[in-house]
Design a protein around this motif. Structure first.
Motif, mmCIF file in Angstrom:
data_model
loop_
_atom_site.group_PDB
_atom_site.id
_atom_site.type_symbol
_atom_site.label_atom_id
_atom_site.label_comp_id
_atom_site.label_asym_id
_atom_site.label_seq_id
_atom_site.Cartn_x
_atom_site.Cartn_y
_atom_site.Cartn_z
ATOM 1 N N ILE A 1 44.745 44.833 25.940
ATOM 2 C CA ILE A 1 45.686 43.711 26.056
ATOM 3 C C ILE A 1 45.368 43.005 27.366
ATOM 4 N N SER A 2 45.260 41.680 27.338
ATOM 5 C CA SER A 2 44.970 41.009 28.604
ATOM 6 C C SER A 2 45.944 39.887 28.869
ATOM 7 N N ARG A 3 46.138 39.600 30.126
ATOM 8 C CA ARG A 3 46.919 38.446 30.557
ATOM 9 C C ARG A 3 46.170 37.776 31.715
ATOM 10 N N GLY A 4 45.962 36.478 31.604
ATOM 11 C CA GLY A 4 45.305 35.754 32.693
ATOM 12 C C GLY A 4 43.818 36.042 32.815
ATOM 13 N N PHE A 5 43.221 36.605 31.758
ATOM 14 C CA PHE A 5 41.797 36.950 31.832
ATOM 15 C C PHE A 5 40.959 35.961 31.010
ATOM 16 N N VAL A 6 41.043 36.041 29.697
ATOM 17 C CA VAL A 6 40.378 35.070 28.822
ATOM 18 C C VAL A 6 41.303 34.815 27.649
ATOM 19 N N PRO B 1 37.934 11.233 24.906
ATOM 20 C CA PRO B 1 38.397 12.511 25.464
ATOM 21 C C PRO B 1 37.882 12.674 26.885
ATOM 22 N N ALA B 2 38.750 13.091 27.780
ATOM 23 C CA ALA B 2 38.324 13.291 29.165
ATOM 24 C C ALA B 2 39.257 14.301 29.801
ATOM 25 N N GLY B 3 38.768 15.057 30.743
ATOM 26 C CA GLY B 3 39.627 16.035 31.397
ATOM 27 C C GLY B 3 38.806 17.034 32.163
ATOM 28 N N ASN B 4 39.442 18.134 32.500
ATOM 29 C CA ASN B 4 38.793 19.167 33.298
ATOM 30 C C ASN B 4 38.260 20.280 32.413
ATOM 31 N N VAL B 5 37.018 20.649 32.609
ATOM 32 C CA VAL B 5 36.527 21.883 32.005
ATOM 33 C C VAL B 5 36.402 22.891 33.136
ATOM 34 N N LEU B 6 37.116 24.001 32.990
ATOM 35 C CA LEU B 6 37.187 24.980 34.070
ATOM 36 C C LEU B 6 36.113 26.041 33.883
ATOM 37 N N ILE B 7 35.469 26.377 34.971
ATOM 38 C CA ILE B 7 34.437 27.400 34.900
ATOM 39 C C ILE B 7 34.829 28.569 35.785
ATOM 40 N N ASP B 8 34.978 29.727 35.145
ATOM 41 C CA ASP B 8 35.344 30.949 35.857
ATOM 42 C C ASP B 8 34.259 31.956 35.533
ATOM 43 N N GLY B 9 33.507 32.374 36.553
ATOM 44 C CA GLY B 9 32.383 33.270 36.278
ATOM 45 C C GLY B 9 31.379 32.528 35.430
ATOM 46 N N ARG C 1 38.273 52.777 33.564
ATOM 47 C CA ARG C 1 38.319 51.619 34.445
ATOM 48 C C ARG C 1 36.907 51.131 34.790
ATOM 49 N N GLU C 2 36.082 52.094 35.145
ATOM 50 C CA GLU C 2 34.741 51.742 35.590
ATOM 51 C C GLU C 2 33.895 51.162 34.450
ATOM 52 N N ARG C 3 33.936 51.857 33.322
ATOM 53 C CA ARG C 3 33.118 51.435 32.184
ATOM 54 C C ARG C 3 33.500 50.016 31.751
ATOM 55 N N LEU C 4 34.802 49.807 31.655
ATOM 56 C CA LEU C 4 35.326 48.527 31.188
ATOM 57 C C LEU C 4 35.009 47.424 32.206
ATOM 58 N N SER C 5 35.196 47.759 33.464
ATOM 59 C CA SER C 5 34.963 46.813 34.535
ATOM 60 C C SER C 5 33.517 46.339 34.530
ATOM 61 N N VAL C 6 32.591 47.271 34.399
ATOM 62 C CA VAL C 6 31.170 46.912 34.390
ATOM 63 C C VAL C 6 30.860 46.013 33.201
ATOM 64 N N TYR C 7 31.358 46.403 32.022
ATOM 65 C CA TYR C 7 31.055 45.619 30.830
ATOM 66 C C TYR C 7 31.647 44.202 30.914
ATOM 67 N N LEU C 8 32.914 44.129 31.319
ATOM 68 C CA LEU C 8 33.546 42.804 31.354
ATOM 69 C C LEU C 8 32.913 41.919 32.424
ATOM 70 N N TYR C 9 32.480 42.529 33.523
ATOM 71 C CA TYR C 9 31.820 41.731 34.558
ATOM 72 C C TYR C 9 30.486 41.183 34.045
ATOM 73 N N GLU C 10 29.734 42.051 33.364
ATOM 74 C CA GLU C 10 28.466 41.589 32.771
ATOM 75 C C GLU C 10 28.690 40.388 31.862
ATOM 76 N N GLN C 11 29.744 40.484 31.077
ATOM 77 C CA GLN C 11 29.987 39.461 30.069
ATOM 78 C C GLN C 11 30.562 38.171 30.653
ATOM 79 N N THR C 12 31.363 38.301 31.700
ATOM 80 C CA THR C 12 32.130 37.126 32.148
ATOM 81 C C THR C 12 31.963 36.805 33.625
ATOM 82 N N LYS C 13 31.368 37.712 34.376
ATOM 83 C CA LYS C 13 31.329 37.611 35.845
ATOM 84 C C LYS C 13 32.749 37.519 36.430
ATOM 85 N N ARG C 14 33.677 38.170 35.776
ATOM 86 C CA ARG C 14 35.041 38.231 36.300
ATOM 87 C C ARG C 14 35.449 39.680 36.500
#
Lengths: 555, 555
Positions: free
Chosen positions: B488-493, A437-445, B531-544
């Protein structure tokens, strides 16, 4: 060296082939696994929102008890940047590196909070190791950072030699030439397989000594009337050394800007890889008190990275240094493919601020990788039976394989591998056997590998035409629309200027919902009807395809 | 030539300075406005989802009754690509161009459904025009497309000379040299101001003749054992001519692939700018019936554009042509800055498919723009009093201005203008006086200018970390949460892999909503709290930092 029956030898890359970046090579001798390098790669444009990319190490994790050592050839990001992720799963594996390399690795591991849990072991080019009965030696090579080594792993079939990143610099800045004699001796004893750096295989001739840059920098600084600002890769320690030397020769002080530059200067100075008089280095805050013609500023940002110090200076957004008339700015690096546009923009901004910018017109940069003639010399010294061109994109591997053929390696004995292709040596023969197995592991945050194709596809869709939400409340039992549809968009059009279209879209969706409700559609059907109807209408009107998200609330 | 009192002369650029692309220059003589070129630019990476960029022509629209003519110097996209947008507002203005140029313009206007409404007028390099009492002549220049001219507008203060895109090719493919004598005569009569192409001002020496490429192509085709596939800019008609000639010399047929390539070959052949024997051109469908060594395929895709024919062939996704062992692929172009990576990728794919790829190692491309020595020759011939380096990024304009100084133009007489900077000539003096509106008009789908900074900012945000919707139904009178929050998320995780985080986020938002309801928050406040509450929590968890859209339904 242990004498024993013919070992089963396998070699493969988990990163670094078919790409520039995230180097990681594996040599497997019967049950023992040795890893060479653990780098990162910066994401391509298509990897939206991704911070860094590291190799997929599934194979190593699945065989973690057999991993005996990780050898690091030198301290560049594409060779050490993946360590803090890889070691999370392989904490028990000792990591071998030279003094400067370990110094830079420690910086990374400290940031990741891993430093105390891992086993770093110091080597130099003379170290001889016996690990699990296998004999391993190193040899010095020249590159743009000091303290680089190649690795030689002895097997019963002959040596496996990995060059690391290298060029042959006859007049290296630190006076330490490549280990020609050792390489020749290794070649003499018999080499089963050479893995060699392909970065500049497409370039004819010889790369040229880093010392050429020193003379040029000296001249630029001598001629400058005002301040001189030099942008370079922080990790190009030889270049940094030459900037300090040229500053001292012209009686100037040096201030260092940019987090990675400050860190690396500190480590390299502490470990004695950067030498200058104690008073040469000054704080950035002191610079404004010195006459302009006594100042050199050494900074990050040679790639036009949006947040790097030089880029901020150019945008007039740096807290301490702004570019002014009479400044000379030296871009002592070439753009990495993909960065050409951001570098151009930075140069333009610098010119607009009145600086004299010196970039590719003078020889203020040479590559750290050997060109065709050097690659051929390496092949001549090492005389491998089999050859794997590594460290490069596919076309560079191709070009390198042609050089090897010219030098006399049989074309059947050359393997242009992709990530995960295992080359197995079983006594007389060698063949590409299996695939790991080989490929890219993406790191976001801080997420490792939790962004994959679907998330990236959504980001790409969102980035192109934005998103349109269609919010509806309805009572399905009564087949009645209670409120909405309300259309909300982001990144699609200016709502205010498209009121007509939006209210028409509203009308169309309302009709669609009423129809679907009458027809007794279930939610999935209803949602897909809304999505389709809206998508068709908006495309007709705008030729755009925003992501459409129907949000249905039932009460 | 009319003799009258000193006119007020102004010159400015609406596009083409500080950038490569969307060329548009304006010469204003008292009440009469002349426009030179109307190009487009391809969007930068930061312009997410944008298809093309054209100049802001507010000034022309506001003064439309004074616009007397649009002169088009040649048929490249960055000179004609904006016409179909610009002419929507300026249908009454005649457009002057040479035969091939008009042929290519007609293609565009037909697509835009504008062809019958506009006034196209044929000129050649010998045409002399008198428009609103002003005398206008043209001169032939060499470039990578035939039928290029520069423009000379006579004023009472001397001529305004615009070079168009040019190089001095002493052995041009079509045998038509630049109008040296005419340029010298223009210089002799007195030139107020020269506007000259800066593209290659940073390159020392001479660019070299297009004919050099012909010899090389001939050799490549002669040596190839299988099919030869040549990728080039469709608009580089001289290059196409040489491919046809080399194919004929080696007794091969030519098939043409890619929409723009097919279109341009058709127009250029019809107008007699491309010459080959009738039987040389074959349908693509016939190619498979010919022996491989009788085939040349001429294709688009030299820039690695994702949808272009060569890229699709390389990906094995082209309906009719797939790359195979023994094919020779010639990339007869260099990457435009920003395209380096996609070109590399295409080359890699071609190698992987077994083709022999010829790219920058042989001289299969020369630039169509003159280098430093040619730019100096132009300055020497024209001897302008004032000089505006145009057609280039800022640093190219800078480099060109240095060349002009070397040649003897006074540095005070050189204007490095930005878009919209008006240079006014009032008898003895010249100065940068006012600024007219200028900038980028973004075109996405069929929307012209309806995407601006806010929409782009949203697309950028969405592209980085995606979007999270928080859907809530509540009854505010009863201060009660009825349903939701649903996230609901798209393009997040990947939601599935982040269930824990999402349910914790849910809990946090629920608490926040209840608190806000108790406190009697209004909707705006409630939304911003979510927005603020969610933003802070998700940033803590994911740095996104995904875009967070609270959707509140009240019942």
């Amino acid at each position: 060296m242990s004498k024993k029956k013919t070992e089963n030898v396998s070699v493969f890359a988990l990163g670094g082939v078919g790409e520039i970046g995230k180097n990681m090579y594996v040599v497997e001798l019967d049950d023992d696994i040795f890893v060479i390098d653990a780098g990162l790669m910066f994401p391509g444009d298509e990897m939206l929102g991704i911070d860094i990319v590291i190799p997929d190490i599934t194979y190593l994790k699945e065989n973690k008890d057999r991993v005996r050592a990780i050898f690091i050839t030198h301290g560049h990001e594409d060779h050490i940047g993946g360590l803090s992720y890889v070691l999370r799963d392989l904490k028990h594996v000792p990591v071998y590196g030279t003094k400067l390399t370990l110094g830079l690795i420690e910086l990374k591991l400290k940031e990741a909070g891993l430093l105390k849990e891992v086993d770093l072991r110091l080597i130099d080019a003379k170290t001889k190791l016996t690990i699990a009965d296998h004999f391993i030696t190193f040899f010095r090579v020249n590159h743009s950072i000091p303290d680089c080594v190649g690795v030689c792993i002895q097997t019963s079939q002959g040596a496996i030699v990995h060059t690391g990143d290298f060029k042959f610099d006859y007049t290296p800045v630190d006076g330490k030439q490549s280990d020609f004699n050792k390489l020749a001796a290794i070649g003499q004893r018999g080499v089963l397989c050479l893995l060699s750096d392909s970065t500049n295989a497409e370039r004819p001739g010889q790369t040229g000594s880093e010392s050429l840059v020193g003379a040029e920098l000296n001249d630029v600084i001598y001629q400058a009337e005002g301040r001189v600002i030099v942008a370079s890769f922080a990790s190009n320690v030889h270049r940094l050394q030459q900037v300090f030397a040229a500053a001292e020769a012209n009686d100037r002080k040096v201030a260092v800007v940019g987090r990675s530059m400050v860190n690396i200067v500190e480590v390299a100075q502490k470990l004695n890889y950067l030498r200058f008089k104690p008073k040469t280095l000054v704080e950035l805050s002191q610079v404004n008190r010195l006459p302009d013609n006594k100042v050199v500023i050494l900074t990050t940002g040679s790639q036009g990275e949006p947040m790097a110090a030089l880029t901020r200076m150019a945008r007039n957004a740096h807290k301490q240094v702004n570019i002014r008339l009479n400044d000379t700015v030296v871009i002592a690096a070439t753009p990495i493919p993909g960065n050409e546009k951001s570098v151009s923009k930075t140069i333009d901004l610098l010119f607009r601020s009145g600086a004299n910018v010196i970039y590719n017109q003078r020889k203020v940069h040479v590559s750290g990788h050997g060109s065709a003639e050097e690659l051929k010399l390496m092949l001549n010294l090492v005389k491998p039976k089999y050859f794997l061109p590594i460290h490069g994109e596919y076309r560079m591997q191709m070009a390198h394989s042609k050089l090897a053929e010219q030098v006399g390696v049989k074309s059947n004995n050359i393997f242009i591998v992709e990530k995960g292709d295992v080359v197995e040596f079983t006594g007389r023969k060698a063949r590409m056997s299996r695939k790991v197995p080989a490929g890219n592991v993406l790191i976001d945050g801080i997420g490792v590998g939790d962004v994959g194709n679907i998330v990236l596809r959504d980001r790409r869709l969102l980035s192109q035409d934005g998103v349109v939400l269609c919010v509806v409340t309805l009572n399905r039992k009564q087949k009645k629309l209670i409120s909405g549809p309300e259309l909300i968009s982001r990144g699609f059009v200016y709502m205010r200027e498209s009121e007509e279209m939006i209210s028409e879209a509203n009308r169309i969706v309302t009709k669609q919902i009423e129809k679907s409700l009458q027809a007794g559609s279930d939610w999935t059907e209803l949602k897909s009807n809304i999505r389709e109807r809206l998508s068709v209408y908006l495309y007709e009107q705008t030729k755009r395809r925003p992501m459409i998200l129907p949000i249905i609330m039932e009460i």
